[in-house]
Design a protein around this motif. Structure first.
Motif, PDB file in Angstrom:
ATOM      1  N   ASP A 111       0.649  27.869  38.165  1.00 28.62           N
ATOM      2  CA  ASP A 111       0.076  26.515  38.156  1.00 28.62           C
ATOM      3  C   ASP A 111      -1.051  26.370  37.130  1.00 28.62           C
ATOM      4  N   SER A 112      -0.964  27.134  36.061  1.00 31.57           N
ATOM      5  CA  SER A 112      -1.985  27.059  35.014  1.00 31.57           C
ATOM      6  C   SER A 112      -1.341  26.995  33.637  1.00 31.57           C
ATOM      7  N   SER A 113      -1.729  25.980  32.874  1.00 34.73           N
ATOM      8  CA  SER A 113      -1.187  25.844  31.516  1.00 34.73           C
ATOM      9  C   SER A 113      -1.629  26.997  30.617  1.00 34.73           C
ATOM     10  N   GLU A 114      -2.749  27.642  30.962  1.00 30.74           N
ATOM     11  CA  GLU A 114      -3.227  28.770  30.156  1.00 30.74           C
ATOM     12  C   GLU A 114      -2.175  29.881  30.116  1.00 30.74           C
ATOM     13  N   THR A 115      -1.380  29.997  31.189  1.00 32.80           N
ATOM     14  CA  THR A 115      -0.303  30.997  31.219  1.00 32.80           C
ATOM     15  C   THR A 115       0.696  30.744  30.097  1.00 32.80           C
ATOM     16  N   ILE A 116       1.028  29.461  29.885  1.00 35.32           N
ATOM     17  CA  ILE A 116       1.989  29.085  28.838  1.00 35.32           C
ATOM     18  C   ILE A 116       1.357  29.269  27.459  1.00 35.32           C
ATOM     19  N   VAL A 117       0.087  28.863  27.334  1.00 28.14           N
ATOM     20  CA  VAL A 117      -0.623  29.018  26.055  1.00 28.14           C
ATOM     21  C   VAL A 117      -0.671  30.492  25.657  1.00 28.14           C
ATOM     22  N   GLU A 118      -1.085  31.346  26.584  1.00 27.30           N
ATOM     23  CA  GLU A 118      -1.182  32.786  26.296  1.00 27.30           C
ATOM     24  C   GLU A 118       0.189  33.372  25.969  1.00 27.30           C
ATOM     25  N   CYS A 119       1.208  32.930  26.702  1.00 28.40           N
ATOM     26  CA  CYS A 119       2.569  33.423  26.465  1.00 28.40           C
ATOM     27  C   CYS A 119       3.005  33.121  25.028  1.00 28.40           C
ATOM     28  N   LEU A 120       2.810  31.875  24.582  1.00 28.52           N
ATOM     29  CA  LEU A 120       3.233  31.479  23.235  1.00 28.52           C
ATOM     30  C   LEU A 120       2.401  32.184  22.166  1.00 28.52           C
ATOM     31  N   MET A 121       1.102  32.279  22.387  1.00 27.11           N
ATOM     32  CA  MET A 121       0.225  32.954  21.417  1.00 27.11           C
ATOM     33  C   MET A 121       0.629  34.438  21.292  1.00 27.11           C
ATOM     34  N   ASN A 122       0.850  35.078  22.442  1.00 25.34           N
ATOM     35  CA  ASN A 122       1.212  36.506  22.420  1.00 25.34           C
ATOM     36  C   ASN A 122       2.580  36.724  21.783  1.00 25.34           C
ATOM     37  N   ALA A 123       3.539  35.843  22.120  1.00 23.35           N
ATOM     38  CA  ALA A 123       4.887  35.990  21.551  1.00 23.35           C
ATOM     39  C   ALA A 123       4.850  35.818  20.031  1.00 23.35           C
ATOM     40  N   ALA A 124       4.020  34.884  19.565  1.00 18.99           N
ATOM     41  CA  ALA A 124       3.897  34.674  18.113  1.00 18.99           C
ATOM     42  C   ALA A 124       3.321  35.924  17.446  1.00 18.99           C
ATOM     43  N   THR A 125       2.251  36.452  18.012  1.00 15.61           N
ATOM     44  CA  THR A 125       1.618  37.642  17.436  1.00 15.61           C
ATOM     45  C   THR A 125       2.544  38.855  17.507  1.00 15.61           C
ATOM     46  N   ASP A 126       3.201  39.025  18.666  1.00 16.69           N
ATOM     47  CA  ASP A 126       4.095  40.181  18.839  1.00 16.69           C
ATOM     48  C   ASP A 126       5.268  40.149  17.869  1.00 16.69           C
ATOM     49  N   ASN A 127       5.678  38.942  17.482  1.00 14.78           N
ATOM     50  CA  ASN A 127       6.804  38.818  16.542  1.00 14.78           C
ATOM     51  C   ASN A 127       6.351  38.783  15.087  1.00 14.78           C
ATOM     52  N   GLY A 128       5.053  38.980  14.873  1.00 14.83           N
ATOM     53  CA  GLY A 128       4.550  39.090  13.507  1.00 14.83           C
ATOM     54  C   GLY A 128       4.252  37.770  12.814  1.00 14.83           C
ATOM     55  N   VAL A 129       4.128  36.684  13.579  1.00 18.24           N
ATOM     56  CA  VAL A 129       3.776  35.395  12.971  1.00 18.24           C
ATOM     57  C   VAL A 129       2.302  35.422  12.587  1.00 18.24           C
ATOM     58  N   GLU A 130       2.008  35.050  11.352  1.00 19.31           N
ATOM     59  CA  GLU A 130       0.613  34.964  10.902  1.00 19.31           C
ATOM     60  C   GLU A 130       0.060  33.586  11.272  1.00 19.31           C
ATOM     61  N   LEU A 131      -1.006  33.563  12.053  1.00 22.09           N
ATOM     62  CA  LEU A 131      -1.587  32.295  12.506  1.00 22.09           C
ATOM     63  C   LEU A 131      -2.761  31.911  11.615  1.00 22.09           C
ATOM     64  N   ARG A 132      -2.692  30.717  11.053  1.00 19.31           N
ATOM     65  CA  ARG A 132      -3.806  30.185  10.253  1.00 19.31           C
ATOM     66  C   ARG A 132      -4.350  28.966  11.006  1.00 19.31           C
ATOM     67  N   ILE A 133      -5.334  29.205  11.866  1.00 19.09           N
ATOM     68  CA  ILE A 133      -5.884  28.156  12.725  1.00 19.09           C
ATOM     69  C   ILE A 133      -7.091  27.512  12.035  1.00 19.09           C
ATOM     70  N   GLY A 134      -7.334  26.232  12.300  1.00 21.33           N
ATOM     71  CA  GLY A 134      -8.446  25.521  11.654  1.00 21.33           C
ATOM     72  C   GLY A 134      -8.215  25.382  10.163  1.00 21.33           C
ATOM     73  N   THR A 135      -6.951  25.096   9.804  1.00 25.12           N
ATOM     74  CA  THR A 135      -6.550  25.043   8.385  1.00 25.12           C
ATOM     75  C   THR A 135      -5.782  23.750   8.106  1.00 25.12           C
ATOM     76  N   PRO A 136      -6.489  22.664   7.811  1.00 22.17           N
ATOM     77  CA  PRO A 136      -5.795  21.392   7.560  1.00 22.17           C
ATOM     78  C   PRO A 136      -4.982  21.412   6.259  1.00 22.17           C
ATOM     79  N   VAL A 137      -3.814  20.784   6.312  1.00 21.61           N
ATOM     80  CA  VAL A 137      -2.953  20.624   5.133  1.00 21.61           C
ATOM     81  C   VAL A 137      -3.233  19.255   4.524  1.00 21.61           C
ATOM     82  N   VAL A 138      -3.320  19.212   3.203  1.00 20.23           N
ATOM     83  CA  VAL A 138      -3.568  17.944   2.502  1.00 20.23           C
ATOM     84  C   VAL A 138      -2.269  17.336   2.007  1.00 20.23           C
ATOM     85  N   SER A 139      -1.414  18.163   1.400  1.00 19.55           N
ATOM     86  CA  SER A 139      -0.156  17.644   0.858  1.00 19.55           C
ATOM     87  C   SER A 139       0.835  18.785   0.658  1.00 19.55           C
TER      88      SER A 139
END
Length: 409
Positions: A111-139
């Motif tokens: 009953d906590s959305s944090e479970t889903i957030v952590e699951c997705l974050m961990n799955a991304a990292t475990d699969n080698g996805v590079e996360l660039r957070i706080g990085t706005p795209v202009v064009s």
């Protein structure tokens, strides 16, 4: 051979799921996910009152389709390849079991959305996805065989394939439009109705299940929904209202959120059956106050409001009620008219109808029909569902298909 370079723009449900699907399908690919804000998965965090309504327990592709005011037809084939049962299996495989509630909505057992957030974050990292957070795209510009992503920091990144999963953020529409895609004008979907009736608003917290709602705007098709309704301090909310807002999103927007809402408070009874019940009370309890003996299954405060609404004195006894007043009361219960004077917010969802035209996207792969190597997933597309987990399901489905297709060399 150089590894495939893939960039995903957008760190919401669709962006993460697409990046994970892509990296999982092609471990040699270089997958970068770019998110403008410093907190990814923001909508996942607040969905379902902080519990995250992950999907809906509807495990037949054909059964999912009618829950999408826009995009259902395009999703038919997509759901045959990845649908709600696949979502449940995917999260279970990540160690996150989901549970079904009585109305079909599915949540993590925590009953906590944090479970889903952590699951997705961990799955991304475990699969080698590079996360660039706080990085706005202009064009974004298209080179001969690559895309060039220009960041607000001044840095540029290049990739072979690009997944736009920007939700209803204007930057996604801008990028798609610059590549020649048509954007269906975005307008809000899933919202509550403002009703300027202080006596109704005084009933805030009263709920009735079911009611039947009919939304009427001159020269527009009449829309109907049946389900639970909640009276609020600004008007009405609840599943029946939210579903009606989704189906009526465009016509309500075009009419500046002015409409007539007809409420049948007792949809399981015909108007004649309501009349018979009220007559029975009048005959049996003639000496009792009308305010205290209602004879129909409605909350006490709502009953008092309805008799006040047609100017029946609450001190009157049943025997003193005229036939004319009795007819008005039956009409008020079965076909009460309320003026919608605006839209409220629905804090648990921020859903927009509109986005990239679906005719320009191949729904087998989610690739643009105009620009090879450009893919779409989630709410950037002109797809939206009613409340109940359907918007997340279209995000998981389109992202999975996009990620799987992008990964292929």
């Amino acid at each position: 051979m150089q590894p495939l370079k893939i960039i995903v723009i957008g760190g919401g449900a669709a962006g993460f799921f697409g990046a994970i699907a892509c990296a999982n399908a092609n471990p040699h690919a270089q997958v970068i996910l770019i998110e403008a804000s410093r907190q990814p998965l923001a909508k996942v965090r607040i969905s379902g009152g902080g519990r995250c309504n992950v999907t809906h327990a509807c495990f037949e592709a054909a059964g999912l389709i009618p829950n999408y005011p826009r995009g259902g037809k395009a999703l038919r084939g997509a759901f045959s390849r990845f649908q709600a049962k696949d979502t449940v299996s995917w999260f279970a495989n990540q160690g996150v079991p989901l549970k079904k509630e009585a109305d079909g909505r599915m949540f993590p057992v925590t009953d906590s959305s944090e479970t889903i957030v952590e699951c997705l974050m961990n799955a991304a990292t475990d699969n080698g996805v590079e996360l660039r957070i706080g990085t706005p795209v202009v064009s974004v510009t298209k080179l001969s065989t690559q895309f060039e992503i220009n960041l607000k920091s001044g840095e540029t990144l290049k990739c072979d394939r690009l997944l736009l999963a920007t939700g209803s953020n204007p930057i996604g529409y801008k990028i798609a439009q610059e590549f020649g895609h048509q954007i269906e004008p975005p307008v809000p979907s899933l919202f509550t109705f403002n009703i300027a009736d202080s006596n109704l608003r005084a009933l805030s917290g009263v709920s009735v299940n079911p009611v039947r709602l009919r939304l009427s705007i001159p020269e527009k098709p009449v829309l109907e929904q049946t389900g639970p309704l909640l009276i609020t301090h600004w008007g009405v909310s609840g599943p029946a209202v939210l579903k009606l807002s989704a189906w009526g999103a465009r016509i309500l927007h075009d009419n500046r959120y002015q409409a007539t809402l007809v409420i049948n408070w007792l949809p399981d009874l015909t108007q004649e059956q309501v009349r018979e019940r009220i007559l029975a009370v009048k005959n049996e309890w003639g000496k009792k106050a009308i305010a205290l003996h209602r004879g129909v299954d409605l909350p006490h405060r709502l009953w008092q409001y309805l008799i006040n609404r047609i100017s029946i004195n609450t001190d009157l006894r049943w025997a003193e009620i005229s036939n004319k007043s009795l007819n008005q009361l039956v009409q008020e219960i079965s076909q009460g008219k309320y003026l919608v004077s605006g839209k409220g917010a629905f804090k648990e969802e921020f859903v927009t109808c509109g986005g990239v035209s679906l005719q320009e996207v191949n729904f087998k792969t989610m690739e643009s029909k105009l620009i090879p190597g450009l893919y779409f997933a989630g709410e950037v597309l002109d797809i939206d569902g009613i409340t109940g987990g359907f918007n997340f399901q279209s995000a998981w489905t389109t992202a999975y298909l996009a990620g799987s297709a992008i990964a292929k060399n």
